[in-house]
Design a protein around this motif. Structure first.
Motif, mmCIF file in Angstrom:
data_model
loop_
_atom_site.group_PDB
_atom_site.id
_atom_site.type_symbol
_atom_site.label_atom_id
_atom_site.label_comp_id
_atom_site.label_asym_id
_atom_site.label_seq_id
_atom_site.Cartn_x
_atom_site.Cartn_y
_atom_site.Cartn_z
ATOM 1 N N LYS A 38 0.832 -1.210 0.000
ATOM 2 C CA LYS A 38 0.000 0.000 0.000
ATOM 3 C C LYS A 38 0.862 1.254 0.000
ATOM 4 O O LYS A 38 0.561 2.227 -0.695
ATOM 5 N N GLU A 39 1.932 1.226 0.793
ATOM 6 C CA GLU A 39 2.843 2.366 0.866
ATOM 7 C C GLU A 39 3.469 2.659 -0.505
ATOM 8 O O GLU A 39 3.513 3.807 -0.943
ATOM 9 N N ASP A 90 1.116 4.132 -3.062
ATOM 10 C CA ASP A 90 0.755 5.531 -2.807
ATOM 11 C C ASP A 90 1.829 6.534 -3.213
ATOM 12 O O ASP A 90 1.577 7.734 -3.185
#
Length: 100
Positions: free
Chosen positions: A70-71, A74
């Motif tokens: 997810k990091e 993003d």
């Protein structure tokens, strides 16, 4: 908390114009699936032919791997390229076989 081998990875298309980030517990099999799915417009990786491996990280905890995926998803493309170049400075396509 599931323990094992989990991989966060970044693939690209042959021209390196698109980046795809994913997570899996079996990187060689997942890369084969991406290859077999190339051109399939029902998935992002398939639609954009993202089956060439540029980068991966290994984790023993699935939750940490998912958080890391997810990091990475993003951050901007430029930041992803910076990350890839930390271990793969020439953006060579990586060959993976039998990671355990």
């Amino acid at each position: 908390m599931l323990k094992g081998n989990y991989f966060v990875y970044i693939t690209s298309n042959p021209k390196k114009t698109v980046l795809y980030t994913g997570v899996t517990n079996d990187l060689p099999t997942r890369l084969q699936q991406h290859f077999e799915n190339k051109g399939n417009s029902s998935t992002f990786a398939g639609k954009f032919y993202c089956y060439k491996l540029l980068y991966y990280e290994r984790y023993s905890d699935v939750n940490i791997a998912i958080d890391r995926e997810k990091e990475i998803k993003d951050i901007s493309r430029d930041k992803k390229l910076e990350l890839i170049k930390l271990i793969n400075p020439y953006l060579d396509f990586l060959v993976v076989s039998g990671l355990e």
